[in-house]
Design a protein around this motif. Structure first.
Motif, mmCIF file in Angstrom:
data_model
loop_
_atom_site.group_PDB
_atom_site.id
_atom_site.type_symbol
_atom_site.label_atom_id
_atom_site.label_comp_id
_atom_site.label_asym_id
_atom_site.label_seq_id
_atom_site.Cartn_x
_atom_site.Cartn_y
_atom_site.Cartn_z
ATOM 1 N N MET A 1 75.069 1.610 24.662
ATOM 2 C CA MET A 1 76.159 1.078 23.880
ATOM 3 C C MET A 1 75.646 0.298 22.670
ATOM 4 S SD MET A 1 79.424 1.022 24.035
ATOM 5 C CE MET A 1 80.863 0.152 23.660
ATOM 6 N N LYS A 2 74.584 -0.463 22.872
ATOM 7 C CA LYS A 2 74.027 -1.260 21.787
ATOM 8 C C LYS A 2 73.454 -0.355 20.690
ATOM 9 C CE LYS A 2 72.354 -5.683 21.613
ATOM 10 N NZ LYS A 2 72.075 -6.866 22.217
ATOM 11 N N ARG A 3 72.813 0.748 21.074
ATOM 12 C CA ARG A 3 72.214 1.674 20.111
ATOM 13 C C ARG A 3 73.292 2.337 19.245
ATOM 14 N NH1 ARG A 3 67.785 3.125 17.285
ATOM 15 N NH2 ARG A 3 67.786 5.337 16.962
ATOM 16 N N SER A 4 74.414 2.710 19.822
ATOM 17 C CA SER A 4 75.479 3.364 19.057
ATOM 18 C C SER A 4 76.131 2.382 18.075
ATOM 19 C CB SER A 4 76.526 3.963 19.994
ATOM 20 O OG SER A 4 77.165 2.933 20.742
ATOM 21 N N MET A 5 76.192 1.117 18.425
ATOM 22 C CA MET A 5 76.751 0.120 17.509
ATOM 23 C C MET A 5 75.835 -0.062 16.295
ATOM 24 S SD MET A 5 79.347 -1.536 17.025
ATOM 25 C CE MET A 5 80.391 -2.506 18.042
ATOM 26 N N ILE A 6 74.537 -0.069 16.513
ATOM 27 C CA ILE A 6 73.573 -0.169 15.410
ATOM 28 C C ILE A 6 73.695 1.061 14.514
ATOM 29 C CG2 ILE A 6 71.117 -0.189 14.828
ATOM 30 C CD1 ILE A 6 70.672 -1.918 17.322
ATOM 31 N N ASP A 7 73.813 2.242 15.122
ATOM 32 C CA ASP A 7 73.971 3.471 14.338
ATOM 33 C C ASP A 7 75.247 3.436 13.502
ATOM 34 O OD1 ASP A 7 71.619 4.419 15.372
ATOM 35 O OD2 ASP A 7 72.560 5.735 16.877
ATOM 36 N N LEU A 8 76.316 2.897 14.041
ATOM 37 C CA LEU A 8 77.570 2.789 13.319
ATOM 38 C C LEU A 8 77.405 1.893 12.093
ATOM 39 C CD1 LEU A 8 80.665 3.257 13.135
ATOM 40 C CD2 LEU A 8 80.893 1.118 14.419
ATOM 41 N N TRP A 9 76.802 0.728 12.248
ATOM 42 C CA TRP A 9 76.615 -0.194 11.128
ATOM 43 C C TRP A 9 75.669 0.393 10.076
ATOM 44 C CZ3 TRP A 9 79.854 -3.601 9.779
ATOM 45 C CH2 TRP A 9 80.640 -4.242 10.725
ATOM 46 N N VAL A 10 74.633 1.104 10.496
ATOM 47 C CA VAL A 10 73.743 1.765 9.533
ATOM 48 C C VAL A 10 74.533 2.796 8.734
ATOM 49 C CG1 VAL A 10 71.778 3.328 9.313
ATOM 50 C CG2 VAL A 10 71.608 1.334 10.796
ATOM 51 N N GLY A 11 75.380 3.547 9.414
ATOM 52 C CA GLY A 11 76.221 4.535 8.729
ATOM 53 C C GLY A 11 77.164 3.900 7.730
ATOM 54 N N VAL A 12 77.755 2.768 8.093
ATOM 55 C CA VAL A 12 78.665 2.059 7.186
ATOM 56 C C VAL A 12 77.911 1.591 5.943
ATOM 57 C CG1 VAL A 12 80.051 -0.049 6.925
ATOM 58 C CG2 VAL A 12 80.312 1.366 8.963
ATOM 59 N N PHE A 13 76.746 1.002 6.125
ATOM 60 C CA PHE A 13 75.960 0.531 4.976
ATOM 61 C C PHE A 13 75.492 1.683 4.095
ATOM 62 C CE2 PHE A 13 75.290 -3.468 7.494
ATOM 63 C CZ PHE A 13 75.913 -4.306 6.590
ATOM 64 N N VAL A 14 75.134 2.812 4.679
ATOM 65 C CA VAL A 14 74.731 3.981 3.887
ATOM 66 C C VAL A 14 75.920 4.493 3.077
ATOM 67 C CG1 VAL A 14 74.015 6.398 4.058
ATOM 68 C CG2 VAL A 14 72.805 4.649 5.360
ATOM 69 N N ALA A 15 77.099 4.546 3.671
ATOM 70 C CA ALA A 15 78.293 4.999 2.949
ATOM 71 C C ALA A 15 78.624 4.065 1.792
ATOM 72 C CB ALA A 15 79.481 5.097 3.912
ATOM 73 N N ILE A 16 78.528 2.750 2.029
ATOM 74 C CA ILE A 16 78.785 1.779 0.957
ATOM 75 C C ILE A 16 77.748 1.936 -0.153
ATOM 76 C CG2 ILE A 16 78.769 -0.688 0.383
ATOM 77 C CD1 ILE A 16 80.032 -1.180 3.150
ATOM 78 N N GLY A 17 76.502 2.144 0.218
ATOM 79 C CA GLY A 17 75.439 2.336 -0.771
ATOM 80 C C GLY A 17 75.669 3.585 -1.609
ATOM 81 N N LEU A 18 76.050 4.698 -0.993
ATOM 82 C CA LEU A 18 76.316 5.935 -1.741
ATOM 83 C C LEU A 18 77.516 5.769 -2.673
ATOM 84 C CD1 LEU A 18 75.713 8.664 0.985
ATOM 85 C CD2 LEU A 18 74.315 8.181 -1.034
ATOM 86 N N ALA A 19 78.549 5.084 -2.203
ATOM 87 C CA ALA A 19 79.715 4.835 -3.058
ATOM 88 C C ALA A 19 79.331 3.967 -4.248
ATOM 89 C CB ALA A 19 80.830 4.176 -2.237
ATOM 90 N N SER A 20 78.489 2.961 -4.029
ATOM 91 C CA SER A 20 78.047 2.089 -5.123
ATOM 92 C C SER A 20 77.220 2.848 -6.145
ATOM 93 C CB SER A 20 77.237 0.919 -4.570
ATOM 94 O OG SER A 20 77.997 0.155 -3.696
ATOM 95 N N VAL A 21 76.300 3.679 -5.688
ATOM 96 C CA VAL A 21 75.461 4.467 -6.599
ATOM 97 C C VAL A 21 76.319 5.439 -7.397
ATOM 98 C CG1 VAL A 21 73.667 6.235 -6.673
ATOM 99 C CG2 VAL A 21 73.331 4.200 -5.288
ATOM 100 N N THR A 22 77.289 6.077 -6.753
ATOM 101 C CA THR A 22 78.184 6.994 -7.460
ATOM 102 C C THR A 22 78.995 6.250 -8.520
ATOM 103 O OG1 THR A 22 78.366 8.358 -5.471
ATOM 104 C CG2 THR A 22 80.055 8.660 -7.160
ATOM 105 N N PHE A 23 79.528 5.095 -8.175
ATOM 106 C CA PHE A 23 80.297 4.305 -9.137
ATOM 107 C C PHE A 23 79.437 3.910 -10.335
ATOM 108 C CE2 PHE A 23 81.519 0.078 -10.699
ATOM 109 C CZ PHE A 23 82.777 0.374 -11.184
#
Length: 163
Positions: A1-23
């Protein structure tokens, strides 16, 4: 359960980073959407536009008042014909001047509009009559080197006086 939560937060930060770079990429490329409902066009002819590009800013006193929407070669007079789209809240007089300027030493080129003293304003579709072309760095260096060489040649030539 702890590993999937870390993966979720990494995914969120990657999505925010890609959106920022695109903007930021769209912002740098001047591809951000603009409302054309409150704008009008003017045109200006230049002997040399240097590195001016479509979507370059049009500024007055350092404030962006519009964009360059097209650049074409007038095949009758062989001058560059630039079409400018300006925000309708900015009006310029009939004797306003347009010049191609560079932001910094090697920065982007833009068109600078300088307000004139005439009380009558340019109407949409009219042409800015007073223009100054871009200064091309290579041409300036060439002129400097040529005048420098001529100055040295004159200094080295002996004076011929008749006796």
């Amino acid at each position: 359960m702890k590993r999937s939560m870390i993966d979720l937060w990494v995914g969120v930060f990657v999505a925010i980073g890609l959106a920022s770079v695109t903007f930021l990429a769209l912002k740098v490329a001047n591809l951000t959407p603009q409302s054309d409902s409150n704008s009008y066009t003017l045109s200006a002819d230049f002997d040399n536009i240097g590195g001016l590009k479509v979507k370059a800013p049009v500024k007055s006193s350092g404030v962006v008042v519009g964009r360059v929407t097209s650049i074409e070669l007038d095949t009758k007079r062989y001058v560059a014909h630039a079409t400018l789209t300006l925000d309708s809240k900015y009006r310029f007089s009939r004797d306003a001047s347009a010049e191609i300027l560079t932001a910094g030493l090697l920065g982007e080129q833009y068109i600078g509009l300088v307000q004139g003293g005439d009380e009558e304003m340019l109407k949409p579709g009219e042409r800015v009559a007073l223009t100054s072309s871009a200064l091309v760095l290579e041409q300036l260096i060439g002129k400097f080197m040529t005048s420098f060489a001529e100055g040295n040649a004159k200094a080295e030539a002996p004076d011929k006086k008749t006796e």
